[in-house]
Motif scaffolding. Structure first.
Motif, PDB file in Angstrom:
ATOM      1  N   GLU A   1       4.871   5.214  -2.866  1.00  0.00           N
ATOM      2  CA  GLU A   1       5.207   4.771  -1.504  1.00  0.00           C
ATOM      3  C   GLU A   1       4.939   3.283  -1.337  1.00  0.00           C
ATOM      4  O   GLU A   1       5.713   2.569  -0.714  1.00  0.00           O
ATOM      5  N   ALA A   2       3.862   2.802  -1.901  1.00  0.00           N
ATOM      6  CA  ALA A   2       3.514   1.394  -1.776  1.00  0.00           C
ATOM      7  C   ALA A   2       4.537   0.489  -2.477  1.00  0.00           C
ATOM      8  O   ALA A   2       4.764  -0.641  -2.044  1.00  0.00           O
ATOM      9  N   GLN A   3       5.164   1.010  -3.535  1.00  0.00           N
ATOM     10  CA  GLN A   3       6.163   0.237  -4.273  1.00  0.00           C
ATOM     11  C   GLN A   3       7.527   0.235  -3.592  1.00  0.00           C
ATOM     12  O   GLN A   3       8.358  -0.613  -3.883  1.00  0.00           O
TER      13      GLN A   3
ATOM     14  N   SER B   1      -6.462   2.385  -5.213  1.00  0.00           N
ATOM     15  CA  SER B   1      -7.639   1.646  -5.682  1.00  0.00           C
ATOM     16  C   SER B   1      -8.962   2.302  -5.304  1.00  0.00           C
ATOM     17  O   SER B   1     -10.028   1.811  -5.677  1.00  0.00           O
TER      18      SER B   1
ATOM     19  N   ALA C   1       0.847   7.837  -3.285  1.00  0.00           N
ATOM     20  CA  ALA C   1       0.561   6.592  -2.572  1.00  0.00           C
ATOM     21  C   ALA C   1       1.119   5.380  -3.313  1.00  0.00           C
ATOM     22  O   ALA C   1       1.693   4.484  -2.702  1.00  0.00           O
ATOM     23  N   ALA C   2       0.984   5.365  -4.641  1.00  0.00           N
ATOM     24  CA  ALA C   2       1.496   4.245  -5.428  1.00  0.00           C
ATOM     25  C   ALA C   2       3.016   4.166  -5.334  1.00  0.00           C
ATOM     26  O   ALA C   2       3.587   3.073  -5.202  1.00  0.00           O
TER      27      ALA C   2
ATOM     28  N   ARG D   1      -2.978   9.694  -5.731  1.00  0.00           N
ATOM     29  CA  ARG D   1      -2.751   8.308  -6.172  1.00  0.00           C
ATOM     30  C   ARG D   1      -1.293   8.042  -6.496  1.00  0.00           C
ATOM     31  O   ARG D   1      -0.755   6.990  -6.157  1.00  0.00           O
TER      32      ARG D   1
ATOM     33  N   VAL E   1      -1.779   2.941   2.962  1.00  0.00           N
ATOM     34  CA  VAL E   1      -1.256   3.534   1.733  1.00  0.00           C
ATOM     35  C   VAL E   1      -1.479   2.635   0.520  1.00  0.00           C
ATOM     36  O   VAL E   1      -1.730   3.122  -0.580  1.00  0.00           O
ATOM     37  N   ALA E   2      -1.432   1.330   0.702  1.00  0.00           N
ATOM     38  CA  ALA E   2      -1.625   0.403  -0.415  1.00  0.00           C
ATOM     39  C   ALA E   2      -3.047   0.456  -0.976  1.00  0.00           C
ATOM     40  O   ALA E   2      -3.269   0.098  -2.136  1.00  0.00           O
ATOM     41  N   GLU E   3      -4.024   0.921  -0.183  1.00  0.00           N
ATOM     42  CA  GLU E   3      -5.414   0.985  -0.643  1.00  0.00           C
ATOM     43  C   GLU E   3      -5.743   2.279  -1.389  1.00  0.00           C
ATOM     44  O   GLU E   3      -6.728   2.344  -2.117  1.00  0.00           O
TER      45      GLU E   3
ATOM     46  N   GLY F   1       2.554   3.116   7.478  1.00  0.00           N
ATOM     47  CA  GLY F   1       1.772   2.562   6.384  1.00  0.00           C
ATOM     48  C   GLY F   1       0.412   3.196   6.171  1.00  0.00           C
ATOM     49  O   GLY F   1      -0.370   2.738   5.348  1.00  0.00           O
TER      50      GLY F   1
END
Length: 138
Positions: A135-137, A97, A132-133, A129, A92-94, A63
């Motif tokens: 991967e986060a999804q 943003s 990462a986006a 971005r 990764v979720a950050e 993550g």
């Protein structure tokens, strides 16, 4: 607040008053960065929109986001190093943003890069971005 490695760059920039010294600092950071393995310099890692050749190879482990990168232009290698200081080690979720424009503005880079270099920097940030986006999804 940005990553500690990025905060170190901000502090160093505050210390360096002359833009020639700041450019040299960025270039030196690029020179110190390990070169990306040629096997990773493939179309899927190439960043479109940059005046020079640029490759970014992201990794997400447990993550946590990080990436390696390379360029055929020394100043761009330095900019990759600055972006690594900004993003590497974040969950990764950050990553999507992060206010990259605001953080980089603290360095004054927008005022001192050519239009082509600024466009390339934006293209690198957008690629980071996007990866990462996605991967986060998943």
């Amino acid at each position: 607040m940005a990553q500690p490695a990025f905060e170190d760059i901000v502090a160093d920039f505050d210390f360096l008053e002359d833009w020639e010294d700041r450019y040299r600092y960025v270039i030196d950071h690029g020179k110190a960065m390990q070169a990306l393995d040629d096997a990773l310099k493939v179309p899927s890692t190439k960043v479109d929109g940059c005046a020079s050749q640029v490759w970014l190879h992201p990794r997400i482990e447990s993550g946590v986001f990080s990436f390696e990168g390379d360029s055929d232009a020394m100043i761009v290698r330095g900019l990759i190093s600055v972006l690594r200081a900004l993003y590497n080690g974040l969950p990764v979720a950050e990553v999507p943003s992060v206010d990259a424009g605001g953080e980089l503005a603290r360095l004054g880079l927008n005022d001192h890069l050519s239009a082509q270099r600024s466009n390339g920097l934006r293209a690198m940030i957008e690629r980071i971005r996007l990866v990462a986006a996605e991967e986060a999804q998943s």
